[in-house]
Write a protein that holds these residues in place. Structure first.
Motif, PDB file in Angstrom:
ATOM      1  N   THR A  26       0.813  -1.221   0.000  1.00 21.41           N
ATOM      2  CA  THR A  26       0.000   0.000   0.000  1.00 21.41           C
ATOM      3  C   THR A  26       0.845   1.269   0.000  1.00 21.41           C
ATOM      4  OG1 THR A  26      -0.193  -0.319   2.394  1.00 21.41           O
ATOM      5  CG2 THR A  26      -2.061  -1.003   1.032  1.00 21.41           C
ATOM      6  N   ASN A  27       2.164   1.107   0.138  1.00 25.62           N
ATOM      7  CA  ASN A  27       3.085   2.245  -0.004  1.00 25.62           C
ATOM      8  C   ASN A  27       3.760   2.254  -1.369  1.00 25.62           C
ATOM      9  OD1 ASN A  27       2.709   3.209   2.710  1.00 25.62           O
ATOM     10  ND2 ASN A  27       3.946   1.475   3.398  1.00 25.62           N
ATOM     11  N   ASP A  28       3.239   1.407  -2.275  1.00 24.36           N
ATOM     12  CA  ASP A  28       3.766   1.259  -3.635  1.00 24.36           C
ATOM     13  C   ASP A  28       5.183   0.668  -3.672  1.00 24.36           C
ATOM     14  OD1 ASP A  28       1.482   2.148  -4.991  1.00 24.36           O
ATOM     15  OD2 ASP A  28       2.049   4.245  -4.713  1.00 24.36           O
ATOM     16  N   LYS A  29       5.570  -0.001  -2.609  1.00 27.71           N
ATOM     17  CA  LYS A  29       6.858  -0.693  -2.614  1.00 27.71           C
ATOM     18  C   LYS A  29       6.694  -2.066  -3.256  1.00 27.71           C
ATOM     19  CE  LYS A  29      10.554  -2.430   0.380  1.00 27.71           C
ATOM     20  NZ  LYS A  29      11.124  -2.447   1.760  1.00 27.71           N
ATOM     21  N   GLU A  30       7.622  -2.443  -4.138  1.00 30.28           N
ATOM     22  CA  GLU A  30       7.579  -3.731  -4.821  1.00 30.28           C
ATOM     23  C   GLU A  30       8.426  -4.766  -4.075  1.00 30.28           C
ATOM     24  OE1 GLU A  30       8.527  -3.778  -8.938  1.00 30.28           O
ATOM     25  OE2 GLU A  30       6.756  -2.616  -9.521  1.00 30.28           O
ATOM     26  N   TYR A  31       7.917  -5.996  -4.085  1.00 30.34           N
ATOM     27  CA  TYR A  31       8.631  -7.115  -3.471  1.00 30.34           C
ATOM     28  C   TYR A  31       8.736  -8.254  -4.475  1.00 30.34           C
ATOM     29  CZ  TYR A  31       7.348  -4.830   0.960  1.00 30.34           C
ATOM     30  OH  TYR A  31       7.179  -3.938   1.985  1.00 30.34           O
ATOM     31  N   LEU A  32       9.882  -8.907  -4.512  1.00 28.98           N
ATOM     32  CA  LEU A  32      10.042 -10.157  -5.246  1.00 28.98           C
ATOM     33  C   LEU A  32       9.579 -11.266  -4.312  1.00 28.98           C
ATOM     34  CD1 LEU A  32      11.037 -11.668  -7.753  1.00 28.98           C
ATOM     35  CD2 LEU A  32      13.352 -11.595  -6.790  1.00 28.98           C
ATOM     36  N   ASP A  33       8.503 -11.932  -4.670  1.00 25.41           N
ATOM     37  CA  ASP A  33       7.812 -12.856  -3.771  1.00 25.41           C
ATOM     38  C   ASP A  33       8.264 -14.296  -3.994  1.00 25.41           C
ATOM     39  OD1 ASP A  33       6.093 -14.168  -2.096  1.00 25.41           O
ATOM     40  OD2 ASP A  33       4.345 -13.950  -3.381  1.00 25.41           O
ATOM     41  N   PHE A  34       9.086 -14.803  -3.072  1.00 27.42           N
ATOM     42  CA  PHE A  34       9.509 -16.204  -3.110  1.00 27.42           C
ATOM     43  C   PHE A  34       8.822 -16.996  -1.991  1.00 27.42           C
ATOM     44  CE2 PHE A  34      13.417 -16.918  -5.925  1.00 27.42           C
ATOM     45  CZ  PHE A  34      12.972 -16.017  -6.864  1.00 27.42           C
ATOM     46  N   THR A  35       7.590 -16.562  -1.668  1.00 22.91           N
ATOM     47  CA  THR A  35       6.751 -17.330  -0.738  1.00 22.91           C
ATOM     48  C   THR A  35       5.578 -17.980  -1.467  1.00 22.91           C
ATOM     49  OG1 THR A  35       5.171 -15.574  -0.134  1.00 22.91           O
ATOM     50  CG2 THR A  35       7.291 -15.595   1.028  1.00 22.91           C
ATOM     51  N   SER A  36       5.100 -17.338  -2.523  1.00 22.30           N
ATOM     52  CA  SER A  36       3.953 -17.841  -3.311  1.00 22.30           C
ATOM     53  C   SER A  36       2.755 -18.179  -2.433  1.00 22.30           C
ATOM     54  CB  SER A  36       4.363 -19.076  -4.129  1.00 22.30           C
ATOM     55  OG  SER A  36       5.404 -18.782  -5.017  1.00 22.30           O
ATOM     56  N   GLY A  37       2.504 -17.334  -1.416  1.00 22.10           N
ATOM     57  CA  GLY A  37       1.381 -17.619  -0.518  1.00 22.10           C
ATOM     58  C   GLY A  37       1.580 -18.903   0.256  1.00 22.10           C
ATOM     59  N   ILE A  38       2.831 -19.187   0.617  1.00 17.71           N
ATOM     60  CA  ILE A  38       3.279 -20.443   1.239  1.00 17.71           C
ATOM     61  C   ILE A  38       3.015 -21.620   0.294  1.00 17.71           C
ATOM     62  CG2 ILE A  38       3.418 -21.818   3.346  1.00 17.71           C
ATOM     63  CD1 ILE A  38       2.317 -19.549   4.934  1.00 17.71           C
ATOM     64  N   GLY A  39       3.614 -21.540  -0.883  1.00 18.95           N
ATOM     65  CA  GLY A  39       3.566 -22.641  -1.837  1.00 18.95           C
ATOM     66  C   GLY A  39       2.227 -22.832  -2.505  1.00 18.95           C
ATOM     67  N   VAL A  40       1.430 -21.774  -2.585  1.00 24.68           N
ATOM     68  CA  VAL A  40       0.072 -21.873  -3.141  1.00 24.68           C
ATOM     69  C   VAL A  40       0.010 -21.364  -4.586  1.00 24.68           C
ATOM     70  CG1 VAL A  40      -2.253 -20.911  -2.959  1.00 24.68           C
ATOM     71  CG2 VAL A  40      -1.128 -21.827  -0.927  1.00 24.68           C
ATOM     72  N   CYS A  41       0.515 -20.168  -4.812  1.00 20.90           N
ATOM     73  CA  CYS A  41       0.411 -19.551  -6.144  1.00 20.90           C
ATOM     74  C   CYS A  41       1.537 -20.051  -7.055  1.00 20.90           C
ATOM     75  CB  CYS A  41       0.417 -18.031  -6.030  1.00 20.90           C
ATOM     76  SG  CYS A  41      -0.980 -17.390  -5.097  1.00 20.90           S
ATOM     77  N   ASN A  42       1.473 -21.327  -7.394  1.00 23.24           N
ATOM     78  CA  ASN A  42       2.526 -21.940  -8.213  1.00 23.24           C
ATOM     79  C   ASN A  42       2.615 -21.312  -9.601  1.00 23.24           C
ATOM     80  OD1 ASN A  42       2.986 -23.567  -6.046  1.00 23.24           O
ATOM     81  ND2 ASN A  42       2.684 -25.503  -7.114  1.00 23.24           N
ATOM     82  N   LEU A  43       1.507 -20.780 -10.100  1.00 22.17           N
ATOM     83  CA  LEU A  43       1.511 -20.098 -11.398  1.00 22.17           C
ATOM     84  C   LEU A  43       1.683 -18.585 -11.237  1.00 22.17           C
ATOM     85  CD1 LEU A  43      -1.292 -22.028 -13.325  1.00 22.17           C
ATOM     86  CD2 LEU A  43       1.172 -22.135 -13.709  1.00 22.17           C
ATOM     87  N   GLY A  44       2.072 -18.165 -10.044  1.00 20.50           N
ATOM     88  CA  GLY A  44       2.228 -16.740  -9.796  1.00 20.50           C
ATOM     89  C   GLY A  44       0.895 -16.079  -9.503  1.00 20.50           C
ATOM     90  N   HIS A  45       0.952 -14.830  -9.111  1.00 19.81           N
ATOM     91  CA  HIS A  45      -0.255 -14.078  -8.773  1.00 19.81           C
ATOM     92  C   HIS A  45      -0.990 -13.616 -10.038  1.00 19.81           C
ATOM     93  CE1 HIS A  45       0.948 -13.924  -4.554  1.00 19.81           C
ATOM     94  NE2 HIS A  45       2.173 -13.659  -4.979  1.00 19.81           N
ATOM     95  N   ASN A  46      -2.325 -13.656  -9.931  1.00 19.50           N
ATOM     96  CA  ASN A  46      -3.172 -13.089 -10.991  1.00 19.50           C
ATOM     97  C   ASN A  46      -2.930 -13.760 -12.351  1.00 19.50           C
ATOM     98  OD1 ASN A  46      -5.207 -11.272 -11.700  1.00 19.50           O
ATOM     99  ND2 ASN A  46      -3.763  -9.668 -12.297  1.00 19.50           N
ATOM    100  N   HIS A  47      -2.788 -15.076 -12.342  1.00 13.42           N
ATOM    101  CA  HIS A  47      -2.503 -15.784 -13.589  1.00 13.42           C
ATOM    102  C   HIS A  47      -3.699 -15.693 -14.547  1.00 13.42           C
ATOM    103  CE1 HIS A  47      -1.662 -19.056 -16.421  1.00 13.42           C
ATOM    104  NE2 HIS A  47      -0.396 -18.845 -16.112  1.00 13.42           N
ATOM    105  N   PRO A  48      -3.473 -15.281 -15.796  1.00 16.66           N
ATOM    106  CA  PRO A  48      -4.602 -14.995 -16.692  1.00 16.66           C
ATOM    107  C   PRO A  48      -5.499 -16.192 -16.994  1.00 16.66           C
ATOM    108  CG  PRO A  48      -2.503 -14.903 -17.880  1.00 16.66           C
ATOM    109  CD  PRO A  48      -2.173 -14.961 -16.419  1.00 16.66           C
TER     110      PRO A  48
END
Length: 376
Positions: A26-48
């Motif tokens: 919410t502060n517009d800071k970007e993060y490289l996410d190597f948690t994937s929602g604790i191994g959940v978003c295997n296809l990454g976030h917002n996969h089309p």
């Protein structure tokens, strides 16, 4: 002032949007996410593809209950049986529910009541799955656990043999212990374990909640071993963020789960199974799994070359499930990594756990390795 029970040690991050391996707070800071929602978003976030299929199903029907035939459920079940050694599927909402179902199925089929699991395992936080978990910190404060679980030593076949008697229904195992420290099973141990189970009429349950759906470079991690489990439990990556779990069992178990024997109000609902089918259509492609395997080798090589600190004891794992075991506690390091715009997890006090999206790029792997090297 929050009205939520303080059951989570939350980070000081609120996510407003996400795409692929990138989170934006919410502060517009970007993060490289190597948690994937604790191994959940295997296809990454917002996969089309997943998003499209869920929206398509959302416009048709959300929920009807399992009194009805559900086409997306049949499709998802068929995809799971085509890519495992199982023949039938029961859908639920999470990994813990899946493990509860596996325990019930094993006891119902065999007529026996004991389950052998392993020290440092993690199978969930419901009372049955918590009792199956071999970690004192998960048990503390809840009084007597269910008496039907005994804990063997991981990768030690003699410790399993010492617990076998005529009331053991199943052995329950993660072929790579996740929460317990990212410990891969030894192939010789796994083959001996399967043989021991077969010789004693014991079912072999493999908990693939974290390791399944392409995480290790195979559709399911048990495929790295020369075994054929009786029951496989899947969840986490199966829905790419949409809650779903699955118990996958062999043909012989079918009659034990007849009408009225088990159930789930939301399990296998049209939205969840539409998401799961979309996920599997992407992940189970041979070229996709090959890419995961190649990126896993590439990342492991990068980490081995760059993480030269004496604080690093061992780097281990398979595919894109990697643990960096350290000589001391890693909590403060994870905080520092977040400040650097990199998100990772712990697996016990001394292990950094890395679960990037399976769609991660080589550039992102290189960036992650550089940040890890700098912080360590």
């Amino acid at each position: 002032m929050s009205s939520i029970f303080p059951t989570y040690a939350r980070w000081d991050v609120t996510v407003q949007k996400a795409d692929g391996a990138i989170l934006v707070d919410t502060n517009d800071k970007e993060y490289l996410d190597f948690t994937s929602g604790i191994g959940v978003c295997n296809l990454g976030h917002n996969h089309p593809t997943v998003k499209e299929k869920v929206i398509e199903q959302l416009d048709q029907v959300w929920h009807v209950s399992n009194l009805f035939h559900i086409p997306t459920q049949e499709q998802a079940a068929m995809m799971l049986t085509e890519h495992t050694c199982g023949d039938y599927v029961f859908f639920c909402n999470s990994g813990a529910e899946g493990n509860e179902g596996a325990i019930k199925l094993a006891r119902k089929y065999t007529g026996k009541w004991k389950i052998i699991s392993f020290k440092q395992s993690f199978h969930g936080r419901t009372f049955g799955s918590m009792s199956a978990t071999g970690q004192d910190k998960i048990h503390e404060g809840y009084g007597p656990l269910l008496p039907s679980f005994e804990y063997a030593t991981f990768n030690d076949i003699d410790s399993v043999k010492s617990l076998v008697d005529d009331q053991v229904a199943a052995v329950m195992i993660e072929v790579i212990q996740g929460e317990g420290g990212v410990h891969p099973a030894d192939p010789v141990f796994m083959e001996a374990l399967e043989q021991l189970c077969q010789e004693n009429g014991i079912l072999l349950i493999v908990d693939e909640v974290q390791t399944g759906i392409g995480r290790t470079g195979k559709a399911f991690a048990y495929e790295h071993y020369n075994i054929s489990p009786d029951i496989i439990v899947s969840a986490k990556g199966l829905g790419n963020g949409f809650p779903i779990g699955a118990v996958i069992g062999k043909e012989k178990l079918k009659e034990a789960f007849g009408p009225g024997s088990h159930g789930s109000t939301y399990g296998g609902n049209p939205l969840a199974t539409a998401a799961a089918s979309a996920v599997m259509s992407e992940v189970f492609r041979p070229e996709f799994l090959k890419q995961v395997e190649e990126n896993g080798h590439y990342f492991m090589k990068l980490l081995t070359e760059k993480l030269t600190s004496s604080f690093v004891k061992e780097i281990k794992g398979k595919g894109l499930m990697i643990g960096i075991e350290c000589t001391g506690e890693v909590g403060p390091l994870l905080t520092q990594m977040r400040e650097e715009g990199f998100l990772a997890l712990s697996a016990g006090p001394n292990v950094i756990r890395l679960l990037p999206p399976l769609t991660v790029t080589k550039d992102q792997l290189e960036k992650a390795a550089a940040i890890l090297a700098d912080v360590l």
